[in-house]
Enzyme design. Structure first.
Site, PDB file in Angstrom:
ATOM      1  N   ARG A 108       0.904  -1.224   0.044  1.00 16.85           N
ATOM      2  CA  ARG A 108       0.058   0.129   0.009  1.00 16.85           C
ATOM      3  C   ARG A 108       0.923   1.287   0.053  1.00 16.85           C
ATOM      4  O   ARG A 108       0.344   2.249   0.491  1.00 16.85           O
ATOM      5  CB  ARG A 108      -1.057  -0.105   1.413  1.00 16.85           C
ATOM      6  CG  ARG A 108      -2.175  -1.035   1.144  1.00 16.85           C
ATOM      7  CD  ARG A 108      -2.950  -0.477  -0.013  1.00 16.85           C
ATOM      8  NE  ARG A 108      -4.233  -1.382   0.106  1.00 16.85           N
ATOM      9  CZ  ARG A 108      -5.480  -1.126   0.608  1.00 16.85           C
ATOM     10  NH1 ARG A 108      -5.623   0.012   1.671  1.00 16.85           N
ATOM     11  NH2 ARG A 108      -6.359  -1.958   0.717  1.00 16.85           N
ATOM     12  N   ARG A 144      -3.068   6.970   0.872  1.00 15.77           N
ATOM     13  CA  ARG A 144      -3.459   8.046   1.575  1.00 15.77           C
ATOM     14  C   ARG A 144      -2.556   8.862   2.586  1.00 15.77           C
ATOM     15  O   ARG A 144      -2.627   9.967   2.732  1.00 15.77           O
ATOM     16  CB  ARG A 144      -4.650   8.079   2.027  1.00 15.77           C
ATOM     17  CG  ARG A 144      -6.110   7.609   1.516  1.00 15.77           C
ATOM     18  CD  ARG A 144      -7.351   6.962   2.170  1.00 15.77           C
ATOM     19  NE  ARG A 144      -6.909   5.653   2.515  1.00 15.77           N
ATOM     20  CZ  ARG A 144      -7.825   4.881   3.253  1.00 15.77           C
ATOM     21  NH1 ARG A 144      -9.073   5.338   3.455  1.00 15.77           N
ATOM     22  NH2 ARG A 144      -7.275   3.755   3.310  1.00 15.77           N
ATOM     23  N   ARG A 182      -6.279  11.698  -6.223  1.00 13.90           N
ATOM     24  CA  ARG A 182      -7.150  11.161  -5.711  1.00 13.90           C
ATOM     25  C   ARG A 182      -8.369  11.948  -6.065  1.00 13.90           C
ATOM     26  O   ARG A 182      -9.616  11.629  -6.307  1.00 13.90           O
ATOM     27  CB  ARG A 182      -7.291  10.585  -4.300  1.00 13.90           C
ATOM     28  CG  ARG A 182      -8.450  10.003  -3.847  1.00 13.90           C
ATOM     29  CD  ARG A 182      -8.577   8.341  -4.357  1.00 13.90           C
ATOM     30  NE  ARG A 182      -9.496   7.749  -3.291  1.00 13.90           N
ATOM     31  CZ  ARG A 182     -11.060   7.806  -3.524  1.00 13.90           C
ATOM     32  NH1 ARG A 182     -11.367   8.752  -4.704  1.00 13.90           N
ATOM     33  NH2 ARG A 182     -11.954   7.237  -2.655  1.00 13.90           N
ATOM     34  N   ASP A 201      -6.788  -2.484  -7.590  1.00  9.78           N
ATOM     35  CA  ASP A 201      -7.255  -3.083  -6.468  1.00  9.78           C
ATOM     36  C   ASP A 201      -7.586  -4.687  -6.691  1.00  9.78           C
ATOM     37  O   ASP A 201      -7.964  -4.941  -8.056  1.00  9.78           O
ATOM     38  CB  ASP A 201      -8.697  -2.285  -5.966  1.00  9.78           C
ATOM     39  CG  ASP A 201      -8.763  -2.779  -4.528  1.00  9.78           C
ATOM     40  OD1 ASP A 201      -8.286  -2.116  -3.513  1.00  9.78           O
ATOM     41  OD2 ASP A 201      -9.771  -3.744  -4.203  1.00  9.78           O
ATOM     42  N   TYR A 250     -15.126 -10.961  -0.591  1.00 10.16           N
ATOM     43  CA  TYR A 250     -15.923  -9.783  -0.548  1.00 10.16           C
ATOM     44  C   TYR A 250     -17.117 -10.027  -1.681  1.00 10.16           C
ATOM     45  O   TYR A 250     -18.056  -9.108  -1.571  1.00 10.16           O
ATOM     46  CB  TYR A 250     -14.946  -8.742  -1.309  1.00 10.16           C
ATOM     47  CG  TYR A 250     -13.813  -8.347  -0.497  1.00 10.16           C
ATOM     48  CD1 TYR A 250     -13.976  -7.188   0.462  1.00 10.16           C
ATOM     49  CD2 TYR A 250     -12.577  -8.998  -0.360  1.00 10.16           C
ATOM     50  CE1 TYR A 250     -13.100  -6.746   1.332  1.00 10.16           C
ATOM     51  CE2 TYR A 250     -11.562  -8.731   0.773  1.00 10.16           C
ATOM     52  CZ  TYR A 250     -11.845  -7.609   1.457  1.00 10.16           C
ATOM     53  OH  TYR A 250     -10.980  -7.025   2.499  1.00 10.16           O
TER      54      TYR A 250
HETATM   55  O1  CP3 Z   1       0.210   0.741  -3.187  1.00  7.74           O
HETATM   56  C1  CP3 Z   1      -0.294  -0.386  -3.501  1.00  7.74           C
HETATM   57  O2  CP3 Z   1      -0.123  -1.365  -2.475  1.00  7.74           O
HETATM   58  C2  CP3 Z   1      -1.151  -0.844  -4.683  1.00  7.74           C
HETATM   59  C3  CP3 Z   1      -2.332  -0.590  -4.840  1.00  7.74           C
HETATM   60  C4  CP3 Z   1      -3.395  -1.480  -3.836  1.00  7.74           C
HETATM   61  C5  CP3 Z   1      -4.858  -1.018  -3.285  1.00  7.74           C
HETATM   62  N1  CP3 Z   1      -5.229  -2.067  -2.844  1.00  7.74           N
HETATM   63  C6  CP3 Z   1      -5.158   0.437  -3.502  1.00  7.74           C
HETATM   64  C7  CP3 Z   1      -6.305   0.681  -2.608  1.00  7.74           C
HETATM   65  C8  CP3 Z   1      -3.318  -2.792  -3.628  1.00  7.74           C
HETATM   66  C9  CP3 Z   1      -2.137  -3.789  -3.892  1.00  7.74           C
HETATM   67  C10 CP3 Z   1      -4.589  -3.164  -2.821  1.00  7.74           C
HETATM   68  C11 CP3 Z   1      -4.952  -4.823  -2.395  1.00  7.74           C
HETATM   69  C12 CP3 Z   1      -6.109  -4.858  -1.727  1.00  7.74           C
HETATM   70  N2  CP3 Z   1      -7.322  -4.319  -1.967  1.00  7.74           N
HETATM   71  C13 CP3 Z   1      -6.081  -6.090  -0.722  1.00  7.74           C
HETATM   72  C14 CP3 Z   1      -5.191  -7.061  -0.371  1.00  7.74           C
HETATM   73  C15 CP3 Z   1      -4.147  -6.383   0.737  1.00  7.74           C
HETATM   74  C16 CP3 Z   1      -4.496  -6.113   1.949  1.00  7.74           C
HETATM   75  O3  CP3 Z   1      -4.814  -4.969   2.333  1.00  7.74           O
HETATM   76  O4  CP3 Z   1      -4.959  -7.007   2.649  1.00  7.74           O
HETATM   77  C17 CP3 Z   1      -7.464  -5.868  -0.315  1.00  7.74           C
HETATM   78  C18 CP3 Z   1      -7.928  -6.832   0.701  1.00  7.74           C
HETATM   79  C19 CP3 Z   1      -8.393  -4.828  -1.107  1.00  7.74           C
HETATM   80  C20 CP3 Z   1      -9.655  -4.303  -0.689  1.00  7.74           C
HETATM   81  C21 CP3 Z   1      -9.663  -3.024  -0.323  1.00  7.74           C
HETATM   82  N3  CP3 Z   1      -9.586  -1.865  -1.162  1.00  7.74           N
HETATM   83  C22 CP3 Z   1     -10.140  -2.383   0.862  1.00  7.74           C
HETATM   84  C23 CP3 Z   1     -10.654  -3.492   1.976  1.00  7.74           C
HETATM   85  C24 CP3 Z   1     -10.220  -1.104   0.881  1.00  7.74           C
HETATM   86  C25 CP3 Z   1     -10.767  -0.116   1.549  1.00  7.74           C
HETATM   87  C26 CP3 Z   1      -9.514  -0.073   3.170  1.00  7.74           C
HETATM   88  C27 CP3 Z   1      -8.925   1.249   2.793  1.00  7.74           C
HETATM   89  O5  CP3 Z   1      -7.586   1.041   3.071  1.00  7.74           O
HETATM   90  O6  CP3 Z   1      -9.613   2.063   2.460  1.00  7.74           O
HETATM   91  C28 CP3 Z   1      -9.669  -0.842  -0.496  1.00  7.74           C
HETATM   92  C29 CP3 Z   1      -9.429   0.396  -0.777  1.00  7.74           C
HETATM   93  C30 CP3 Z   1      -8.166   0.802  -1.284  1.00  7.74           C
HETATM   94  N4  CP3 Z   1      -7.461   0.037  -2.135  1.00  7.74           N
HETATM   95  C31 CP3 Z   1      -7.484   2.254  -1.182  1.00  7.74           C
HETATM   96  C32 CP3 Z   1      -6.188   2.041  -1.862  1.00  7.74           C
HETATM   97  C33 CP3 Z   1      -5.048   3.120  -2.023  1.00  7.74           C
HETATM   98  C34 CP3 Z   1      -8.041   3.263  -0.235  1.00  7.74           C
HETATM   99  C35 CP3 Z   1      -9.071   4.057  -1.202  1.00  7.74           C
HETATM  100  C36 CP3 Z   1      -8.986   5.536  -1.130  1.00  7.74           C
HETATM  101  O7  CP3 Z   1      -8.003   6.059  -1.663  1.00  7.74           O
HETATM  102  O8  CP3 Z   1     -10.049   6.089  -0.709  1.00  7.74           O
END
Ligand code: CP3
Length: 341
Positions: free
Chosen positions: A28, A32, A41, A78, A153
Protein backbone atom coordinates in the site's frame (compact mmCIF):
# COMPACT_ATOMS: atom_id res chain seq x y z
CA UNK A 1 16.61 -12.93 -18.30
CA UNK A 2 18.52 -9.89 -19.54
CA UNK A 3 21.52 -8.45 -17.70
CA UNK A 4 19.51 -5.34 -16.96
CA UNK A 5 16.89 -7.40 -15.09
CA UNK A 6 19.45 -9.31 -13.06
CA UNK A 7 20.82 -5.98 -11.79
CA UNK A 8 17.59 -5.33 -9.95
CA UNK A 9 17.94 -6.15 -6.22
CA UNK A 10 14.32 -7.43 -5.98
CA UNK A 11 14.83 -9.92 -8.81
CA UNK A 12 18.12 -11.15 -7.37
CA UNK A 13 16.43 -11.98 -4.06
CA UNK A 14 13.50 -13.62 -5.84
CA UNK A 15 16.00 -15.89 -7.59
CA UNK A 16 17.19 -17.02 -4.16
CA UNK A 17 20.19 -14.80 -3.40
CA UNK A 18 20.45 -12.94 -0.10
CA UNK A 19 21.18 -9.31 -1.11
CA UNK A 20 22.84 -6.66 1.09
CA UNK A 21 21.45 -4.09 1.56
CA UNK A 22 18.05 -5.72 1.29
CA UNK A 23 15.54 -4.50 -1.27
CA UNK A 24 12.60 -2.65 0.28
CA UNK A 25 9.08 -1.67 -0.76
CA UNK A 26 5.89 -1.31 1.30
CA UNK A 27 2.48 -2.83 0.77
CA UNK A 28 0.00 0.00 0.00
CA UNK A 29 2.94 2.34 -0.61
CA UNK A 30 0.73 4.35 -2.98
CA UNK A 31 -2.03 5.63 -0.77
CA UNK A 32 -3.57 8.12 1.58
CA UNK A 33 -0.48 8.71 3.79
CA UNK A 34 1.00 10.58 0.78
CA UNK A 35 -0.21 14.18 0.19
CA UNK A 36 0.47 13.79 -3.55
CA UNK A 37 -1.82 10.70 -3.60
CA UNK A 38 -4.64 12.63 -1.92
CA UNK A 39 -4.19 15.38 -4.49
CA UNK A 40 -4.40 12.99 -7.49
CA UNK A 41 -7.22 11.04 -5.85
CA UNK A 42 -9.30 14.22 -5.67
CA UNK A 43 -9.10 14.52 -9.47
CA UNK A 44 -10.88 11.18 -10.04
CA UNK A 45 -14.63 10.96 -9.55
CA UNK A 46 -14.34 7.77 -7.49
CA UNK A 47 -11.76 5.14 -6.49
CA UNK A 48 -12.59 2.64 -9.26
CA UNK A 49 -12.28 5.39 -11.89
CA UNK A 50 -8.81 6.13 -10.50
CA UNK A 51 -7.86 2.43 -10.91
CA UNK A 52 -9.19 2.43 -14.50
CA UNK A 53 -7.54 5.70 -15.60
CA UNK A 54 -4.04 4.79 -16.90
CA UNK A 55 -2.70 8.37 -16.67
CA UNK A 56 -3.79 8.92 -13.06
CA UNK A 57 -3.04 5.33 -11.96
CA UNK A 58 0.49 5.55 -13.44
CA UNK A 59 1.06 8.85 -11.67
CA UNK A 60 -0.03 7.34 -8.34
CA UNK A 61 2.09 4.20 -8.86
CA UNK A 62 5.18 6.34 -9.44
CA UNK A 63 4.67 8.80 -6.55
CA UNK A 64 6.24 6.65 -3.80
CA UNK A 65 9.15 5.76 -6.13
CA UNK A 66 9.92 9.43 -6.74
CA UNK A 67 9.61 10.35 -3.07
CA UNK A 68 11.38 7.39 -1.44
CA UNK A 69 13.24 5.47 -4.16
CA UNK A 70 11.79 2.08 -3.20
CA UNK A 71 13.22 -0.98 -4.98
CA UNK A 72 9.81 -1.92 -6.35
CA UNK A 73 6.73 -0.16 -7.68
CA UNK A 74 3.40 -1.95 -7.27
CA UNK A 75 0.77 -1.36 -9.92
CA UNK A 76 -1.95 0.91 -8.60
CA UNK A 77 -5.25 -0.97 -8.82
CA UNK A 78 -7.32 -3.10 -6.42
CA UNK A 79 -8.12 -6.77 -5.92
CA UNK A 80 -11.81 -5.96 -6.45
CA UNK A 81 -11.37 -5.05 -10.12
CA UNK A 82 -11.94 -8.76 -10.87
CA UNK A 83 -15.55 -8.74 -9.56
CA UNK A 84 -16.00 -5.44 -11.44
CA UNK A 85 -14.68 -7.14 -14.60
CA UNK A 86 -17.11 -10.03 -14.04
CA UNK A 87 -19.99 -7.57 -14.07
CA UNK A 88 -20.69 -7.42 -10.33
CA UNK A 89 -21.39 -3.89 -9.13
CA UNK A 90 -18.43 -2.61 -7.02
CA UNK A 91 -18.05 0.81 -5.40
CA UNK A 92 -16.01 2.38 -2.61
CA UNK A 93 -17.88 4.31 0.05
CA UNK A 94 -15.53 7.04 1.41
CA UNK A 95 -14.55 6.09 4.97
CA UNK A 96 -16.39 2.75 4.77
CA UNK A 97 -14.36 0.68 2.34
CA UNK A 98 -15.57 -1.47 -0.52
CA UNK A 99 -19.21 -2.30 -1.26
CA UNK A 100 -20.48 -4.87 -3.75
CA UNK A 101 -23.90 -6.00 -4.82
CA UNK A 102 -23.82 -9.24 -2.76
CA UNK A 103 -23.69 -12.46 -4.78
CA UNK A 104 -26.09 -15.33 -4.06
CA UNK A 105 -25.88 -18.90 -5.37
CA UNK A 106 -28.07 -18.00 -8.36
CA UNK A 107 -25.87 -15.01 -9.21
CA UNK A 108 -22.81 -17.03 -10.19
CA UNK A 109 -24.26 -18.10 -13.55
CA UNK A 110 -24.77 -14.42 -14.41
CA UNK A 111 -21.09 -13.50 -14.01
CA UNK A 112 -19.30 -12.81 -17.29
CA UNK A 113 -15.76 -14.28 -17.33
CA UNK A 114 -15.28 -13.31 -20.98
CA UNK A 115 -15.71 -9.64 -20.05
CA UNK A 116 -12.87 -9.52 -17.51
CA UNK A 117 -9.92 -8.90 -19.83
CA UNK A 118 -11.69 -6.36 -22.07
CA UNK A 119 -12.95 -4.43 -19.03
CA UNK A 120 -9.49 -4.45 -17.39
CA UNK A 121 -7.51 -3.36 -20.48
CA UNK A 122 -6.90 0.13 -18.95
CA UNK A 123 -5.04 -1.52 -16.04
CA UNK A 124 -2.66 -3.27 -18.44
CA UNK A 125 -2.17 0.09 -20.13
CA UNK A 126 -1.10 1.46 -16.70
CA UNK A 127 1.45 -1.36 -16.43
CA UNK A 128 3.02 -0.43 -19.81
CA UNK A 129 3.03 3.29 -18.99
CA UNK A 130 4.68 2.77 -15.61
CA UNK A 131 7.21 0.32 -17.04
CA UNK A 132 8.47 2.89 -19.53
CA UNK A 133 8.98 5.49 -16.78
CA UNK A 134 10.63 3.47 -14.01
CA UNK A 135 14.25 3.94 -12.93
CA UNK A 136 16.32 1.03 -14.25
CA UNK A 137 16.91 -0.63 -10.87
CA UNK A 138 13.23 -0.52 -9.86
CA UNK A 139 11.10 -3.66 -10.29
CA UNK A 140 7.46 -3.48 -11.37
CA UNK A 141 5.04 -5.69 -9.43
CA UNK A 142 1.61 -6.65 -10.77
CA UNK A 143 -0.96 -8.25 -8.48
CA UNK A 144 -4.34 -9.83 -7.91
CA UNK A 145 -6.34 -11.18 -4.99
CA UNK A 146 -6.47 -14.95 -4.41
CA UNK A 147 -9.83 -16.60 -5.21
CA UNK A 148 -10.89 -17.15 -1.56
CA UNK A 149 -10.15 -13.54 -0.57
CA UNK A 150 -11.94 -12.08 -3.59
CA UNK A 151 -14.87 -14.47 -3.03
CA UNK A 152 -15.23 -13.26 0.59
CA UNK A 153 -15.93 -9.72 -0.70
CA UNK A 154 -18.16 -10.93 -3.56
CA UNK A 155 -20.33 -13.02 -1.23
CA UNK A 156 -20.48 -10.63 1.75
CA UNK A 157 -21.01 -7.56 -0.45
CA UNK A 158 -18.08 -5.85 1.30
CA UNK A 159 -15.55 -6.40 4.09
CA UNK A 160 -16.20 -9.01 6.77
CA UNK A 161 -13.81 -9.64 9.66
CA UNK A 162 -14.33 -13.40 9.90
CA UNK A 163 -15.65 -14.22 6.39
CA UNK A 164 -18.86 -15.68 7.87
CA UNK A 165 -20.92 -15.08 4.70
CA UNK A 166 -18.38 -16.89 2.46
CA UNK A 167 -17.92 -19.75 4.95
CA UNK A 168 -21.69 -20.17 5.25
CA UNK A 169 -22.04 -20.07 1.45
CA UNK A 170 -19.37 -22.79 1.04
CA UNK A 171 -21.25 -25.03 3.51
CA UNK A 172 -24.73 -24.46 2.08
CA UNK A 173 -23.82 -24.37 -1.63
CA UNK A 174 -20.61 -26.41 -2.07
CA UNK A 175 -21.13 -26.94 -5.82
CA UNK A 176 -21.74 -23.27 -6.59
CA UNK A 177 -18.87 -22.28 -4.30
CA UNK A 178 -16.48 -24.59 -6.19
CA UNK A 179 -17.75 -23.13 -9.47
CA UNK A 180 -17.04 -19.61 -8.20
CA UNK A 181 -13.51 -20.52 -7.07
CA UNK A 182 -12.78 -22.20 -10.45
CA UNK A 183 -14.08 -19.17 -12.31
CA UNK A 184 -11.85 -16.90 -10.20
CA UNK A 185 -8.84 -19.18 -10.79
CA UNK A 186 -9.28 -18.86 -14.55
CA UNK A 187 -10.00 -15.14 -14.75
CA UNK A 188 -7.28 -14.26 -12.23
CA UNK A 189 -4.69 -16.30 -14.15
CA UNK A 190 -5.65 -14.58 -17.43
CA UNK A 191 -5.51 -11.17 -15.76
CA UNK A 192 -2.06 -11.84 -14.24
CA UNK A 193 -0.76 -13.15 -17.59
CA UNK A 194 -2.03 -9.94 -19.23
CA UNK A 195 -0.17 -7.85 -16.61
CA UNK A 196 3.02 -9.86 -17.21
CA UNK A 197 2.69 -9.43 -20.97
CA UNK A 198 2.21 -5.67 -20.47
CA UNK A 199 5.49 -5.47 -18.51
CA UNK A 200 5.01 -6.60 -14.89
CA UNK A 201 8.23 -8.32 -13.78
CA UNK A 202 6.91 -9.90 -10.56
CA UNK A 203 3.37 -10.85 -9.53
CA UNK A 204 1.98 -10.84 -5.99
CA UNK A 205 -1.12 -12.82 -5.00
CA UNK A 206 -2.91 -11.41 -1.93
CA UNK A 207 -4.67 -14.04 0.18
CA UNK A 208 -5.54 -11.43 2.82
CA UNK A 209 -8.17 -13.64 4.47
CA UNK A 210 -6.23 -16.93 4.64
CA UNK A 211 -6.70 -16.74 8.41
CA UNK A 212 -10.48 -17.13 8.24
CA UNK A 213 -10.50 -20.45 6.33
CA UNK A 214 -11.36 -23.48 8.48
CA UNK A 215 -8.24 -25.61 8.84
CA UNK A 216 -9.67 -28.58 6.88
CA UNK A 217 -10.44 -26.37 3.89
CA UNK A 218 -7.18 -24.41 3.52
CA UNK A 219 -5.88 -26.83 0.90
CA UNK A 220 -9.05 -26.78 -1.23
CA UNK A 221 -10.02 -23.11 -0.83
CA UNK A 222 -6.58 -21.50 -0.97
CA UNK A 223 -3.51 -23.68 -1.63
CA UNK A 224 -4.88 -25.59 -4.66
CA UNK A 225 -6.44 -22.54 -6.38
CA UNK A 226 -3.24 -20.51 -5.93
CA UNK A 227 -1.15 -23.42 -7.27
CA UNK A 228 -3.43 -23.62 -10.34
CA UNK A 229 -3.12 -19.88 -10.99
CA UNK A 230 0.67 -19.95 -10.75
CA UNK A 231 0.76 -23.06 -12.98
CA UNK A 232 -1.26 -21.30 -15.69
CA UNK A 233 0.85 -18.14 -15.41
CA UNK A 234 4.09 -20.12 -15.70
CA UNK A 235 2.82 -21.99 -18.77
CA UNK A 236 2.63 -18.63 -20.57
CA UNK A 237 5.38 -16.67 -18.77
CA UNK A 238 7.71 -19.38 -17.42
CA UNK A 239 10.23 -17.28 -15.54
CA UNK A 240 8.11 -14.67 -13.77
CA UNK A 241 8.57 -14.78 -9.97
CA UNK A 242 5.36 -14.90 -7.94
CA UNK A 243 5.03 -13.75 -4.32
CA UNK A 244 2.19 -15.29 -2.28
CA UNK A 245 0.81 -13.55 0.83
CA UNK A 246 -1.39 -15.91 2.88
CA UNK A 247 -2.01 -13.41 5.67
CA UNK A 248 -2.99 -14.99 8.96
CA UNK A 249 -2.31 -18.56 7.78
CA UNK A 250 -0.41 -19.38 11.00
CA UNK A 251 0.91 -22.96 10.99
CA UNK A 252 -0.61 -23.38 7.50
CA UNK A 253 2.06 -21.02 6.08
CA UNK A 254 3.93 -24.31 5.57
CA UNK A 255 1.43 -25.45 2.94
CA UNK A 256 2.30 -22.52 0.66
CA UNK A 257 5.85 -23.77 0.08
CA UNK A 258 4.85 -25.92 -2.91
CA UNK A 259 2.43 -23.69 -4.83
CA UNK A 260 5.14 -22.59 -7.29
CA UNK A 261 5.87 -19.24 -5.61
CA UNK A 262 9.35 -17.69 -5.61
CA UNK A 263 8.68 -15.96 -2.29
CA UNK A 264 6.27 -15.97 0.61
CA UNK A 265 5.13 -12.71 2.15
CA UNK A 266 4.91 -13.01 5.93
CA UNK A 267 2.42 -11.28 8.24
CA UNK A 268 3.19 -9.57 11.55
CA UNK A 269 2.25 -12.64 13.61
CA UNK A 270 4.59 -15.14 11.97
CA UNK A 271 8.37 -15.59 12.03
CA UNK A 272 10.27 -14.86 8.80
CA UNK A 273 12.99 -17.35 9.67
CA UNK A 274 10.42 -20.09 10.44
CA UNK A 275 8.60 -19.56 7.13
CA UNK A 276 11.90 -19.68 5.24
CA UNK A 277 12.86 -22.87 7.09
CA UNK A 278 9.53 -24.55 6.34
CA UNK A 279 9.14 -23.46 2.70
CA UNK A 280 12.78 -22.94 1.59
CA UNK A 281 11.53 -19.88 -0.31
CA UNK A 282 12.63 -16.25 -0.21
CA UNK A 283 10.57 -14.31 2.32
CA UNK A 284 9.10 -10.81 2.38
CA UNK A 285 7.83 -8.75 5.32
CA UNK A 286 7.04 -8.40 8.19
CA UNK A 287 7.44 -5.12 10.09
CA UNK A 288 4.38 -4.23 12.15
CA UNK A 289 2.75 -1.19 10.43
CA UNK A 290 2.14 0.28 13.91
CA UNK A 291 5.90 0.52 14.61
CA UNK A 292 6.12 2.70 11.51
CA UNK A 293 3.54 5.03 13.04
CA UNK A 294 5.27 4.99 16.45
CA UNK A 295 8.76 5.66 15.00
CA UNK A 296 11.76 6.35 17.25
CA UNK A 297 13.07 3.63 19.50
CA UNK A 298 10.22 1.19 18.77
CA UNK A 299 10.89 1.43 15.03
CA UNK A 300 14.67 1.08 15.38
CA UNK A 301 14.33 -1.98 17.62
CA UNK A 302 11.80 -3.70 15.33
CA UNK A 303 13.91 -3.10 12.20
CA UNK A 304 17.06 -4.34 13.95
CA UNK A 305 15.25 -7.50 15.03
CA UNK A 306 14.14 -8.28 11.47
CA UNK A 307 17.60 -7.60 10.03
CA UNK A 308 19.17 -9.93 12.60
CA UNK A 309 16.54 -12.63 12.08
CA UNK A 310 16.98 -12.61 8.29
CA UNK A 311 20.78 -12.33 8.07
CA UNK A 312 21.89 -14.61 5.22
CA UNK A 313 18.30 -15.39 4.13
CA UNK A 314 16.90 -14.15 0.79
CA UNK A 315 14.60 -11.46 2.19
CA UNK A 316 12.70 -8.46 0.86
CA UNK A 317 12.03 -5.85 3.51
CA UNK A 318 8.35 -4.91 3.79
CA UNK A 319 5.55 -4.50 6.29
CA UNK A 320 3.45 -7.39 7.62
CA UNK A 321 0.35 -5.68 6.15
CA UNK A 322 -0.43 -2.41 4.34
CA UNK A 323 0.91 0.97 5.48
CA UNK A 324 -1.71 2.93 7.41
CA UNK A 325 -2.99 6.35 6.32
CA UNK A 326 -1.76 8.01 9.56
CA UNK A 327 1.91 7.02 9.03
CA UNK A 328 4.31 10.02 9.24
CA UNK A 329 6.40 10.48 6.07
CA UNK A 330 9.53 11.09 8.17
CA UNK A 331 9.21 7.61 9.66
CA UNK A 332 9.16 6.03 6.19
CA UNK A 333 12.36 7.96 5.36
CA UNK A 334 13.91 6.78 8.63
CA UNK A 335 12.94 3.16 7.86
CA UNK A 336 14.67 3.29 4.48
CA UNK A 337 17.82 4.71 6.11
CA UNK A 338 17.79 1.96 8.73
CA UNK A 339 17.37 -0.83 6.16
CA UNK A 340 19.92 0.54 3.68
CA UNK A 341 22.41 1.38 6.44
O1 CP3 B 1 0.10 0.69 -3.21
C1 CP3 B 1 -0.38 -0.45 -3.40
O2 CP3 B 1 -0.21 -1.39 -2.60
C2 CP3 B 1 -1.10 -0.74 -4.70
C3 CP3 B 1 -2.50 -0.64 -4.71
C4 CP3 B 1 -3.40 -1.54 -3.88
C5 CP3 B 1 -4.63 -1.07 -3.36
N1 CP3 B 1 -5.29 -2.13 -2.82
C6 CP3 B 1 -5.10 0.33 -3.43
C7 CP3 B 1 -6.17 0.79 -2.52
C8 CP3 B 1 -3.30 -2.90 -3.56
C9 CP3 B 1 -2.17 -3.89 -3.82
C10 CP3 B 1 -4.52 -3.26 -2.91
C11 CP3 B 1 -4.83 -4.63 -2.45
C12 CP3 B 1 -6.07 -4.88 -1.71
N2 CP3 B 1 -7.29 -4.28 -1.86
C13 CP3 B 1 -6.20 -5.91 -0.75
C14 CP3 B 1 -5.12 -6.90 -0.37
C15 CP3 B 1 -4.14 -6.33 0.60
C16 CP3 B 1 -4.69 -6.12 1.97
O3 CP3 B 1 -4.78 -4.94 2.37
O4 CP3 B 1 -5.04 -7.11 2.64
C17 CP3 B 1 -7.53 -5.87 -0.28
C18 CP3 B 1 -8.13 -6.77 0.78
C19 CP3 B 1 -8.22 -4.83 -0.99
C20 CP3 B 1 -9.66 -4.44 -0.87
C21 CP3 B 1 -9.79 -3.05 -0.43
N3 CP3 B 1 -9.52 -1.93 -1.19
C22 CP3 B 1 -10.23 -2.59 0.85
C23 CP3 B 1 -10.63 -3.47 2.02
C24 CP3 B 1 -10.21 -1.19 0.81
C25 CP3 B 1 -10.70 -0.26 1.89
C26 CP3 B 1 -9.72 -0.10 2.98
C27 CP3 B 1 -8.92 1.15 2.79
O5 CP3 B 1 -7.70 1.09 3.00
O6 CP3 B 1 -9.54 2.17 2.48
C28 CP3 B 1 -9.72 -0.79 -0.46
C29 CP3 B 1 -9.50 0.58 -0.93
C30 CP3 B 1 -8.13 0.93 -1.41
N4 CP3 B 1 -7.35 0.14 -2.23
C31 CP3 B 1 -7.43 2.15 -1.17
C32 CP3 B 1 -6.20 2.06 -1.86
C33 CP3 B 1 -5.13 3.12 -1.94
C34 CP3 B 1 -7.98 3.33 -0.38
C35 CP3 B 1 -9.02 4.00 -1.20
C36 CP3 B 1 -8.99 5.51 -1.15
O7 CP3 B 1 -8.06 6.14 -1.67
O8 CP3 B 1 -9.95 6.05 -0.60
Amino acid sequence: MTDKQSDKPMLRVLRGTAAEPKPIWLMRQAGRYLPEYRETRSKASDFLSLCLNPTLASEVTLQPIRRFGFDAAILFADILVIPHGLGQKVWFEPGEGPKLEALDAGGIAKLKPAEVLPRLTPICETVSQVKSQLPKTTTLIGFAGAPWTVATYMIAGGSSNDSTPARMFALRHPTEFATLIDLLVETTADYLIAQAEAGAEVLQIFESWAGTIPNDSVQAFSVDPIRKIIGSVHKRVPTIPVIVFPRGAGANYRLFGDVGAAAICVDTHTSLRWVHGETKKAVQGNLDPLTLIAGGKALRAAVEKILTETAGIPHIFNLGHGIRPDTPLAHVEELIRLVRG
